[in-house]
Design a protein around this motif. Sequence first.
Motif, short mmCIF file in Angstrom:
data_model
loop_
_atom_site.label_atom_id
_atom_site.label_comp_id
_atom_site.label_asym_id
_atom_site.label_seq_id
_atom_site.Cartn_x
_atom_site.Cartn_y
_atom_site.Cartn_z
N ALA A 93 -11.99 -48.57 -16.24
CA ALA A 93 -11.48 -47.35 -16.86
C ALA A 93 -9.99 -47.52 -17.15
N GLU A 94 -9.59 -47.25 -18.38
CA GLU A 94 -8.20 -47.37 -18.78
C GLU A 94 -7.60 -45.98 -18.88
N LEU A 95 -6.44 -45.78 -18.21
CA LEU A 95 -5.80 -44.47 -18.17
C LEU A 95 -4.36 -44.57 -18.64
N ALA A 96 -3.71 -43.42 -18.75
CA ALA A 96 -2.37 -43.38 -19.33
C ALA A 96 -1.32 -44.00 -18.42
N ASP A 97 -1.41 -43.72 -17.12
CA ASP A 97 -0.38 -44.21 -16.21
C ASP A 97 -0.92 -44.25 -14.78
N LEU A 98 -0.06 -44.67 -13.86
CA LEU A 98 -0.48 -44.83 -12.47
C LEU A 98 -0.90 -43.51 -11.84
N ASP A 99 -0.20 -42.42 -12.14
CA ASP A 99 -0.56 -41.13 -11.56
C ASP A 99 -2.00 -40.76 -11.90
N ASP A 100 -2.38 -40.99 -13.16
CA ASP A 100 -3.74 -40.67 -13.57
C ASP A 100 -4.76 -41.59 -12.90
N VAL A 101 -4.42 -42.87 -12.76
CA VAL A 101 -5.30 -43.81 -12.07
C VAL A 101 -5.57 -43.33 -10.65
N LEU A 102 -4.50 -43.00 -9.94
CA LEU A 102 -4.65 -42.61 -8.54
C LEU A 102 -5.34 -41.26 -8.40
N ALA A 103 -5.10 -40.37 -9.35
CA ALA A 103 -5.78 -39.08 -9.30
C ALA A 103 -7.29 -39.25 -9.52
N LEU A 104 -7.67 -40.11 -10.47
CA LEU A 104 -9.09 -40.34 -10.70
C LEU A 104 -9.73 -41.05 -9.51
N VAL A 107 -23.23 -41.58 -7.05
CA VAL A 107 -24.30 -42.39 -6.48
C VAL A 107 -24.26 -43.79 -7.10
N GLY A 108 -24.29 -44.80 -6.23
CA GLY A 108 -24.33 -46.18 -6.69
C GLY A 108 -22.99 -46.87 -6.80
N VAL A 109 -21.89 -46.11 -6.72
CA VAL A 109 -20.56 -46.72 -6.81
C VAL A 109 -20.24 -47.45 -5.51
N ARG A 110 -19.79 -48.68 -5.63
CA ARG A 110 -19.49 -49.50 -4.46
C ARG A 110 -17.99 -49.53 -4.15
N GLU A 111 -17.18 -49.94 -5.12
CA GLU A 111 -15.75 -50.09 -4.88
C GLU A 111 -14.95 -49.42 -5.99
N LEU A 112 -13.75 -48.96 -5.62
CA LEU A 112 -12.79 -48.39 -6.56
C LEU A 112 -11.49 -49.16 -6.38
N ILE A 113 -11.12 -49.95 -7.37
CA ILE A 113 -9.96 -50.84 -7.26
C ILE A 113 -8.94 -50.45 -8.31
N ALA A 114 -7.81 -49.90 -7.85
CA ALA A 114 -6.79 -49.39 -8.77
C ALA A 114 -5.79 -50.48 -9.15
N ALA A 115 -5.23 -50.32 -10.34
CA ALA A 115 -4.09 -51.10 -10.80
C ALA A 115 -3.14 -50.12 -11.49
N ALA A 116 -2.12 -50.62 -12.15
CA ALA A 116 -1.09 -49.75 -12.70
C ALA A 116 -1.63 -48.76 -13.74
N ARG A 117 -2.57 -49.20 -14.59
CA ARG A 117 -3.12 -48.32 -15.62
C ARG A 117 -4.64 -48.43 -15.75
N THR A 118 -5.28 -49.08 -14.80
CA THR A 118 -6.73 -49.23 -14.87
C THR A 118 -7.36 -48.97 -13.50
N LEU A 119 -8.64 -48.62 -13.54
CA LEU A 119 -9.43 -48.44 -12.32
C LEU A 119 -10.74 -49.21 -12.50
N LEU A 120 -10.92 -50.24 -11.67
CA LEU A 120 -12.16 -51.02 -11.70
C LEU A 120 -13.17 -50.35 -10.79
N VAL A 121 -14.34 -50.07 -11.34
CA VAL A 121 -15.41 -49.40 -10.59
C VAL A 121 -16.61 -50.35 -10.54
N THR A 122 -16.96 -50.81 -9.36
CA THR A 122 -18.15 -51.64 -9.21
C THR A 122 -19.31 -50.77 -8.74
N TYR A 123 -20.54 -51.17 -9.13
CA TYR A 123 -21.68 -50.33 -8.82
C TYR A 123 -22.94 -51.16 -8.59
N ASP A 124 -23.92 -50.50 -7.99
CA ASP A 124 -25.22 -51.09 -7.74
C ASP A 124 -26.10 -50.85 -8.97
#
Length: 215
Positions: A18-29, A39-56
């Motif tokens: 997921a690509e977001l506007a800035d770090l605040d939005d990443v952390l809020a999401l 359901v099915g989400v395994r990990e949530l890995i934040a970066a400065a403007r992205t959130l990697l979501v892994t799933y089953d």
Amino acid sequence: MTTPLRGVRRAGSTALLAELADLDDVLALRAALERDRPVGVRELIAAARTLLVTYDPAVTGHDGLSRTLAERADALPAQGGAVTPSTDYDTLVVPVRYDGPDLADVAELTGLTVREVIERHTTPLYTVAFAGFAPGFGYLTGTDPVLRLPRRSEPRTAVPSGSVAVAGGFTGVYPRSSPGGWQLLGSTDAPLWQEDRTPPALLLPGRTVRFEETT
């Protein structure tokens, strides 16, 4: 209403980015998804403007999860959100020798004395926003606005392990020797990364941190 979500892309067969506007939005999401994990989400890995979501993939899929992310992003407050400290770990106190090679330069750049730089750096309570760059390296928010400096114009080919540094609004601690361009304020002997420890990293996303001057 403008959504903070800029797009969602596939990241392999079991993750999306997921690509977001800035770090605040990443952390809020990330915080919203952690409070009520789909359901099915395994990990949530934040970066400065992205959130990697892994799933089953046996439980959910890219299309459905993309719609869920869009709905959650649209429901976020307009101002985004601050880093949510983790309640899983105590505040980590990191002892620091303020002997960094850039300390005097930082004082000159900010118009402070060296003593004032140290006081400004040891006063805040920091939070690890996300990890990256190297195993055990955490990007800490909470840095005093006066110390939010750019990276050095000429990066070093080797920054010593344990170096405590600031750059781009973050504070970080190098867990091992590596190239780097952050402004080095000091050094610590804290074992930031140990492969035989569970978890191996001390600077985990959401953990609160204080820096304490030592000699």
